[in-house]
Design an enzyme around this catalytic site. Structure first.
Site, PDB file in Angstrom:
ATOM      1  N   ARG A  60     -26.745  11.182 -11.052  1.00  0.00           N
ATOM      2  CA  ARG A  60     -26.950  11.430  -9.622  1.00  0.00           C
ATOM      3  C   ARG A  60     -28.284  10.877  -9.145  1.00  0.00           C
ATOM      4  O   ARG A  60     -28.393  10.257  -8.102  1.00  0.00           O
ATOM      5  CB  ARG A  60     -26.869  12.929  -9.340  1.00  0.00           C
ATOM      6  CG  ARG A  60     -25.501  13.429  -8.927  1.00  0.00           C
ATOM      7  CD  ARG A  60     -24.416  13.087  -9.946  1.00  0.00           C
ATOM      8  NE  ARG A  60     -23.102  13.600  -9.571  1.00  0.00           N
ATOM      9  CZ  ARG A  60     -22.647  14.786  -9.938  1.00  0.00           C
ATOM     10  NH1 ARG A  60     -23.361  15.569 -10.724  1.00  0.00           N
ATOM     11  NH2 ARG A  60     -21.457  15.187  -9.528  1.00  0.00           N
TER      12      ARG A  60
ATOM     13  N   ASP B 202     -21.125   9.308 -13.529  1.00  0.00           N
ATOM     14  CA  ASP B 202     -20.491  10.120 -12.490  1.00  0.00           C
ATOM     15  C   ASP B 202     -20.163   9.200 -11.325  1.00  0.00           C
ATOM     16  O   ASP B 202     -20.365   7.979 -11.414  1.00  0.00           O
ATOM     17  CB  ASP B 202     -21.411  11.273 -12.056  1.00  0.00           C
ATOM     18  CG  ASP B 202     -20.598  12.503 -11.637  1.00  0.00           C
ATOM     19  OD1 ASP B 202     -19.788  12.375 -10.699  1.00  0.00           O
ATOM     20  OD2 ASP B 202     -20.747  13.576 -12.250  1.00  0.00           O
TER      21      ASP B 202
ATOM     22  N   HIS C 257     -14.589  12.113 -11.623  1.00  0.00           N
ATOM     23  CA  HIS C 257     -16.017  11.763 -11.517  1.00  0.00           C
ATOM     24  C   HIS C 257     -16.258  10.322 -11.951  1.00  0.00           C
ATOM     25  O   HIS C 257     -17.262  10.018 -12.592  1.00  0.00           O
ATOM     26  CB  HIS C 257     -16.877  12.719 -12.366  1.00  0.00           C
ATOM     27  CG  HIS C 257     -16.985  14.102 -11.792  1.00  0.00           C
ATOM     28  ND1 HIS C 257     -17.944  14.447 -10.864  1.00  0.00           N
ATOM     29  CD2 HIS C 257     -16.237  15.204 -11.974  1.00  0.00           C
ATOM     30  CE1 HIS C 257     -17.794  15.723 -10.522  1.00  0.00           C
ATOM     31  NE2 HIS C 257     -16.757  16.215 -11.177  1.00  0.00           N
TER      32      HIS C 257
ATOM     33  N   ASP D 293     -13.859  17.683 -16.241  1.00  0.00           N
ATOM     34  CA  ASP D 293     -14.014  18.664 -15.158  1.00  0.00           C
ATOM     35  C   ASP D 293     -13.525  18.098 -13.833  1.00  0.00           C
ATOM     36  O   ASP D 293     -13.573  16.888 -13.605  1.00  0.00           O
ATOM     37  CB  ASP D 293     -15.487  19.071 -14.999  1.00  0.00           C
ATOM     38  CG  ASP D 293     -16.362  17.872 -14.678  1.00  0.00           C
ATOM     39  OD1 ASP D 293     -16.233  16.856 -15.385  1.00  0.00           O
ATOM     40  OD2 ASP D 293     -17.164  17.937 -13.718  1.00  0.00           O
ATOM     41  N   GLU D 294     -13.077  18.988 -12.977  1.00  0.00           N
ATOM     42  CA  GLU D 294     -12.781  18.693 -11.572  1.00  0.00           C
ATOM     43  C   GLU D 294     -11.946  17.419 -11.382  1.00  0.00           C
ATOM     44  O   GLU D 294     -12.210  16.637 -10.473  1.00  0.00           O
ATOM     45  CB  GLU D 294     -14.097  18.573 -10.772  1.00  0.00           C
ATOM     46  CG  GLU D 294     -14.883  19.862 -10.749  1.00  0.00           C
ATOM     47  CD  GLU D 294     -16.187  19.759  -9.968  1.00  0.00           C
ATOM     48  OE1 GLU D 294     -16.516  20.728  -9.260  1.00  0.00           O
ATOM     49  OE2 GLU D 294     -16.898  18.738 -10.063  1.00  0.00           O
TER      50      GLU D 294
ATOM     51  N   TRP E  39     -18.125  27.099 -17.479  1.00  0.00           N
ATOM     52  CA  TRP E  39     -19.111  26.775 -16.446  1.00  0.00           C
ATOM     53  C   TRP E  39     -18.769  27.336 -15.075  1.00  0.00           C
ATOM     54  O   TRP E  39     -19.646  27.653 -14.283  1.00  0.00           O
ATOM     55  CB  TRP E  39     -19.295  25.249 -16.364  1.00  0.00           C
ATOM     56  CG  TRP E  39     -18.033  24.516 -16.035  1.00  0.00           C
ATOM     57  CD1 TRP E  39     -17.018  24.219 -16.889  1.00  0.00           C
ATOM     58  CD2 TRP E  39     -17.628  24.016 -14.760  1.00  0.00           C
ATOM     59  NE1 TRP E  39     -16.008  23.545 -16.232  1.00  0.00           N
ATOM     60  CE2 TRP E  39     -16.363  23.408 -14.921  1.00  0.00           C
ATOM     61  CE3 TRP E  39     -18.227  24.003 -13.491  1.00  0.00           C
ATOM     62  CZ2 TRP E  39     -15.678  22.810 -13.861  1.00  0.00           C
ATOM     63  CZ3 TRP E  39     -17.550  23.403 -12.445  1.00  0.00           C
ATOM     64  CH2 TRP E  39     -16.288  22.817 -12.635  1.00  0.00           C
TER      65      TRP E  39
ATOM     66  N   TYR F 104     -26.783  27.637 -13.900  1.00  0.00           N
ATOM     67  CA  TYR F 104     -26.814  26.422 -13.081  1.00  0.00           C
ATOM     68  C   TYR F 104     -28.158  26.354 -12.367  1.00  0.00           C
ATOM     69  O   TYR F 104     -28.359  26.965 -11.334  1.00  0.00           O
ATOM     70  CB  TYR F 104     -25.632  26.417 -12.092  1.00  0.00           C
ATOM     71  CG  TYR F 104     -24.453  25.673 -12.655  1.00  0.00           C
ATOM     72  CD1 TYR F 104     -24.123  25.819 -13.989  1.00  0.00           C
ATOM     73  CD2 TYR F 104     -23.712  24.788 -11.880  1.00  0.00           C
ATOM     74  CE1 TYR F 104     -23.069  25.112 -14.541  1.00  0.00           C
ATOM     75  CE2 TYR F 104     -22.653  24.084 -12.426  1.00  0.00           C
ATOM     76  CZ  TYR F 104     -22.340  24.256 -13.753  1.00  0.00           C
ATOM     77  OH  TYR F 104     -21.302  23.558 -14.297  1.00  0.00           O
TER      78      TYR F 104
ATOM     79  N   ASP G  89     -29.510  23.979 -10.830  1.00  0.00           N
ATOM     80  CA  ASP G  89     -29.617  23.171  -9.605  1.00  0.00           C
ATOM     81  C   ASP G  89     -29.605  24.090  -8.376  1.00  0.00           C
ATOM     82  O   ASP G  89     -30.000  23.669  -7.295  1.00  0.00           O
ATOM     83  CB  ASP G  89     -28.495  22.124  -9.505  1.00  0.00           C
ATOM     84  CG  ASP G  89     -27.088  22.695  -9.654  1.00  0.00           C
ATOM     85  OD1 ASP G  89     -26.932  23.733 -10.337  1.00  0.00           O
ATOM     86  OD2 ASP G  89     -26.145  22.102  -9.093  1.00  0.00           O
TER      87      ASP G  89
ATOM     88  N   TRP H 220     -27.865  19.786 -12.651  1.00  0.00           N
ATOM     89  CA  TRP H 220     -27.120  18.839 -11.797  1.00  0.00           C
ATOM     90  C   TRP H 220     -28.068  18.312 -10.736  1.00  0.00           C
ATOM     91  O   TRP H 220     -28.817  19.084 -10.115  1.00  0.00           O
ATOM     92  CB  TRP H 220     -25.921  19.546 -11.160  1.00  0.00           C
ATOM     93  CG  TRP H 220     -24.959  20.038 -12.192  1.00  0.00           C
ATOM     94  CD1 TRP H 220     -24.738  21.329 -12.541  1.00  0.00           C
ATOM     95  CD2 TRP H 220     -24.101  19.251 -13.014  1.00  0.00           C
ATOM     96  NE1 TRP H 220     -23.795  21.397 -13.534  1.00  0.00           N
ATOM     97  CE2 TRP H 220     -23.380  20.136 -13.846  1.00  0.00           C
ATOM     98  CE3 TRP H 220     -23.868  17.878 -13.135  1.00  0.00           C
ATOM     99  CZ2 TRP H 220     -22.445  19.696 -14.783  1.00  0.00           C
ATOM    100  CZ3 TRP H 220     -22.932  17.446 -14.073  1.00  0.00           C
ATOM    101  CH2 TRP H 220     -22.228  18.343 -14.880  1.00  0.00           C
ATOM    102  N   ALA H 221     -28.040  17.002 -10.507  1.00  0.00           N
ATOM    103  CA  ALA H 221     -29.167  16.414  -9.784  1.00  0.00           C
ATOM    104  C   ALA H 221     -28.828  15.833  -8.409  1.00  0.00           C
ATOM    105  O   ALA H 221     -29.556  14.989  -7.908  1.00  0.00           O
ATOM    106  CB  ALA H 221     -29.824  15.344 -10.657  1.00  0.00           C
ATOM    107  N   GLU H 222     -27.758  16.315  -7.798  1.00  0.00           N
ATOM    108  CA  GLU H 222     -27.492  15.833  -6.438  1.00  0.00           C
ATOM    109  C   GLU H 222     -28.712  16.081  -5.543  1.00  0.00           C
ATOM    110  O   GLU H 222     -29.013  15.299  -4.646  1.00  0.00           O
ATOM    111  CB  GLU H 222     -26.296  16.561  -5.820  1.00  0.00           C
ATOM    112  CG  GLU H 222     -24.954  16.165  -6.387  1.00  0.00           C
ATOM    113  CD  GLU H 222     -24.472  17.150  -7.432  1.00  0.00           C
ATOM    114  OE1 GLU H 222     -25.324  17.721  -8.155  1.00  0.00           O
ATOM    115  OE2 GLU H 222     -23.244  17.343  -7.538  1.00  0.00           O
TER     116      GLU H 222
HETATM  117  C1  TNX Z   1     -19.789  20.926 -10.496  1.00  0.00           C
HETATM  118  S1  TNX Z   1     -20.230  21.610 -13.287  1.00  0.00           S
HETATM  119  C2  TNX Z   1     -19.819  19.817 -11.320  1.00  0.00           C
HETATM  120  C3  TNX Z   1     -20.905  18.826 -11.135  1.00  0.00           C
HETATM  121  C4  TNX Z   1     -21.769  19.146  -9.953  1.00  0.00           C
HETATM  122  C5  TNX Z   1     -22.089  20.634  -9.947  1.00  0.00           C
HETATM  123  C6  TNX Z   1     -23.031  21.045  -8.867  1.00  0.00           C
HETATM  124  C7  TNX Z   1     -19.276  20.492 -13.492  1.00  0.00           C
HETATM  125  C8  TNX Z   1     -18.655  20.413 -14.797  1.00  0.00           C
HETATM  126  N1  TNX Z   1     -19.045  19.676 -12.447  1.00  0.00           N
HETATM  127  O1  TNX Z   1     -20.355  17.541 -11.025  1.00  0.00           O
HETATM  128  O2  TNX Z   1     -22.941  18.421 -10.038  1.00  0.00           O
HETATM  129  O3  TNX Z   1     -20.872  21.348  -9.799  1.00  0.00           O
HETATM  130  O4  TNX Z   1     -23.508  22.357  -9.077  1.00  0.00           O
END
Ligand code: TNX
Length: 548
Positions: free
Chosen positions: A169, A198, A259, A323-324, A400, A428, A430, A479-481
Site C-alpha cells: 500500500r 496487493d 487483491h 482473503d476477501e 483476522w 489490527y 492500522d 495495514w498501510a492504506e
Molecule cells: C482487510 S485483513 C484486509 C486488508 C486491509 C485491511 C484494513 C485482510 C486479510 N485483508 O487488505 O488492508 O482489512 O484494515
C-alpha cells in the site's frame, strides 16, 4: 495541542501520590514480563570494564549486541571474548534450558551475570531482558551500575510472535524495514510478515517476469508517485540475513487470487474473461480476481514461487493470501469459469477456491514452503459455520475478521489446523489507538483499538481451552492504506505492539493490565531516547492516578 498534552502528562506524573509512584517502581520494567522471576539477596555492581564471555560462536551476535549497548548507551568499556572470570557476564550454551527460545538469567553479587540458553534465539532473548533491566541505570561518572540480584527462567507462551508490514500500500525502503526489525527483537518478536503484493502494488522483483515490478510497482496516478518502489532479490536476501541474526523469520506474502489489481495490471493475460477489456489503475481497483481456468495463471505463480524459494531459506513459511476474494462478482459471473467448473465437476465457486489453491500449493510444497492463508469462513461475520472451502491440512490459518476468532478457534481445534491469532478487534494496528487520534487520512471508518484492548483481549475472553496446542502464535497487522511512511508505521505500532508482545510471550497467569501499565513508562522512555516514534498513551497516565 502537543505542548498541552505533554504538559498535562508531566503534571499528572508529578502529581502522582507517593503511593502511586512507589507502585510504579515496584515492578521491574520488563516487557514482555518473564515466565518466572525471583528476586534474591543482594545486588550486583557492574564494573566499568566488564568482561563478556560466551561459550559458542552461535552466541557471538548476542554478545556483540550487549557489548554495543553497554558501550553506547551506558558509557561502560566492555571487553568481549575475554576468558571467563567470575563476577562478570557469561553467555553459556546449556542443554539444561530445554526450550529453544527459552533462557535463564542469573544475577548475583559474586558470580555476576549468567545467561544460559540452548539456542541462539534464547541467548538473544536473555540479552534483551538484561538490556531492559539495565535501561535507565547509566551511572554517574565514578559510580557503579547496580542491579538487584535475581533468577529468571523464561520461555515463550507461543512459538510465534509476529508483526506484519504492508509495503504494497505504501512502499517502505529496505533501511526502514531494518529499522523496524531492530525494534522487534527488543520485545522478543520473532516473525515479520511482508505483504508484498496487493491492488496498490507488486513489490518483489521476479527476474522471469520483469513487468511485475516494471509495471506493477509504478503507480499511474500522479499523487501517489512517492509510493513507487520494490525490493530486489538481493535486497530481500540481505533482509532475510539481517533479520535472522536478530532471531526473526521473514514470511513473504503474495496475496492471491483477490487483491490482485497490480498483478493483473502487469500481466493482463491472467485476467478472466470478465475483465479482458478493462484497464486497471494501480491503487484504485479492487475486487478483481485472477483467472482460475487459465493454465498461465498457475505457470506464472509457479515461476514466482520458484524465485521466492531462491531468496528464502528452505522450509520457510509463505503466505498466499486467500482473503476477501470477491468470488460472487468474479468467478460466479464469468462464463469461462462456469463452464470450467462444469467440465471439472466443481460444484461451487467456493470449491473452485479449493481447486485453485490445491494447484498453487503444489508449487509451494515443491519449493519447500510451509503455506499460510488468511482464514475465511462461510460468512464475514457471525453467524458463520464452516470454512469458506476445505483448507488442506498443511496450511496454517490466520484468524483476522472481527468477531470470528472464537469460531475460527473452534473450527481449527476440530480440524487440527495450526492457527495464528490476528483478531481484527485487537491486533489490527492500522486502526486508531484512541478517539480522535490518527490516522487522519484514508480513514475508511476504522474502529478504535485502544492499548488496553490490545492487551486485555485474551484475558477478558473465554477463548482458551486447556490443551489448545494448535495455536502457533499471535500477529499484529500494520495495514498501510493510511500509513505513508515508517515513522507513521512505528507510531501506530507502538505501544500497542508492546501489549501484543506480552500476549504472545508471557503466561496468562503472570499477566494483568495494571502490572503492564506499571512497567510501561521506562520502556517508552527508552523508545523516546532511541528516536522511535510511538503514541503517548495519555489515558494510561490517567489510569495511574485513578482518574478513569
Ligand atoms: C482487510 S485483513 C484486509 C486488508 C486491509 C485491511 C484494513 C485482510 C486479510 N485483508 O487488505 O488492508 O482489512 O484494515
Amino acid at each position: 495541542m502537543r505542548q498541552i498534552l505533554l504538559l498535562t502528562i508531566m503534571l499528572l506524573w508529578g502529581g502522582l501520590g507517593l503511593n502511586a509512584q512507589r507502585r510504579i517502581h515496584q515492578e521491574l520494567p520488563l516487557i514482555p514480563t518473564p515466565a518466572n522471576l525471583q528476586l534474591t539477596r543482594g545486588s550486583y555492581k557492574l564494573p566499568q570494564r566488564v568482561r563478556i564471555h560466551y561459550t559458542t560462536k552461535d552466541f557471538a551476535f548476542a554478545a556483540e549486541y550487549l557489548h554495543q549497548y553497554l558501550r553506547e548507551d551506558l558509557a561502560l568499556s566492555p571487553i568481549t571474548k575475554a576468558n571467563k572470570i567470575p563476577g562478570h557476564i557469561t553467555i553459556i550454551k546449556s542443554g539444561r534450558v530445554n526450550s529453544s527460545q527459552g533462557y535463564k538469567l542469573s544475577i548475583s553479587e559474586d558470580n555476576g551475570i549468567t545467561i544460559r540458553a540452548s539456542h541462539t534465539s534464547g541467548a538473544l532473548y536473555g540479552v534483551m531482558t538484561l538490556l531492559q533491566l539495565l535501561e535507565g541505570r547509566r551511572p554517574l561518572p565514578g559510580d557503579k551500575l547496580v542491579i538487584p540480584a535475581m533468577e529468571i527462567a523464561d520461555t515463550p507462551r507461543y512459538e510465534m510472535r509476529a508483526l506484519m508490514l504492508d509495503p504494497a500500500r505504501h512502499f517502505l525502503p529496505l533501511p526502514e524495514l531494518k529499522r523496524f526489525v531492530d525494534r522487534m527483537v527488543r520485545y522478543k518478536f520473532n516473525t515479520l510478515q511482508l505483504h508484498l503484493s496487493d491492488d496498490q502494488g507488486w513489490r518483489v522483483e521476479i527476474a522471469s517476469h520483469p513487468e511485475l515490478t516494471q509495471i506493477g510497482a509504478r503507480r499511474t496516478s500522479k499523487e501517489s508517485l512517492a509510493d513507487n518502489g520494490y525490493y530486489t532479490a538481493v535486497e530481500l536476501r540481505e533482509l532475510v540475513a539481517y533479520a535472522q541474526e536478530r532471531g526473526i523469520d521473514i514470511i513473504p506474502e503474495i496475496d492471491i487470487p483477490g487483491h490482485t489489481a497490480a498483478l493483473l495490471h502487469a500481466k493482463p493475460e491472467l485476467k478472466s474473461d470478465l475483465h479482458r477489456d478493462s484497464t486497471f489503475v494501480l491503487g484504485k481497483t479492487d475486487n478483481v480476481m485472477l483467472s482460475a481456468t487459465n493454465p498461465t495463471t498457475y505457470a506464472v505463480l509457479d515461476d514466482i514461487l520458484r524465485e521466492l524459494a531462491e531468496i528464502f531459506p528452505r522450509g520457510a513459511r509463505l503466505h498466499l493470501g486467500g482473503d476477501e476474494s470477491a468470488i460472487e462478482r468474479n468467478w460466479a459471473r464469468s462464463p469461462e469459469h462456469q463452464s470450467f467448473m462444469q467440465a471439472q465437476g466443481i460444484k461451487s465457486e467456493r470449491e473452485l477456491m479449493g481447486y485453485f489453491f490445491e494447484r498453487v500449493l503444489a508449487s509451494a510444497r515443491k519449493y519447500g514452503f510451509k503455506p499460510i492463508l488468511w482464514c475465511e469462513l462461510d460468512n464475514i461475520r457471525m453467524p458463520a459455520k464452516e470454512y469458506l472451502f476445505n483448507y488442506p491440512k498443511d496450511v496454517t490459518l490466520v484468524t483476522w475478521r472481527m468477531g470470528l476468532t472464537p469460531k475460527s478457534m473452534e473450527l481449527t481445534r476440530a480440524s487440527g489446523h495450526q492457527l495464528i491469532l490476528a483478531p481484527g478487534e485487537s491486533a489490527y494496528f492500522d486502526y486508531p489507538q484512541y478517539k480522535g487520534d490518527l490516522p487522519e487520512f484514508n480513514n475508511w471508518g476504522m474502529p478504535i483499538t485502544t492499548l488496553e484492548r490490545a492487551y486485555t483481549w485474551d484475558i477478558k475472553s473465554n477463548l482458551y481451552i486447556a490443551g489448545d496446542n494448535n495455536i502457533l502464535g499471535v500477529m499484529g497487522t500494520m495495514w498501510a492504506e493510511a500509513m505513508p511512511d515508517m515513522n507513521r508505521v512505528l507510531y501506530m505500532t507502538y505501544p500497542r505492539a508492546l501489549a501484543l508482545a506480552e500476549v504472545g510471550w508471557s503466561p496468562l497467569s503472570k499477566r494483568s493490565w495494571s502490572s503492564f501499565v506499571n512497567r510501561l513508562l521506562p520502556v517508552l522512555a527508552e523508545m523516546q531516547r532511541s528516536g522511535i516514534p510511538y503514541r503517548v498513551p495519555f489515558e494510561v497516565y490517567a489510569e495511574l492516578v485513578g482518574q478513569r
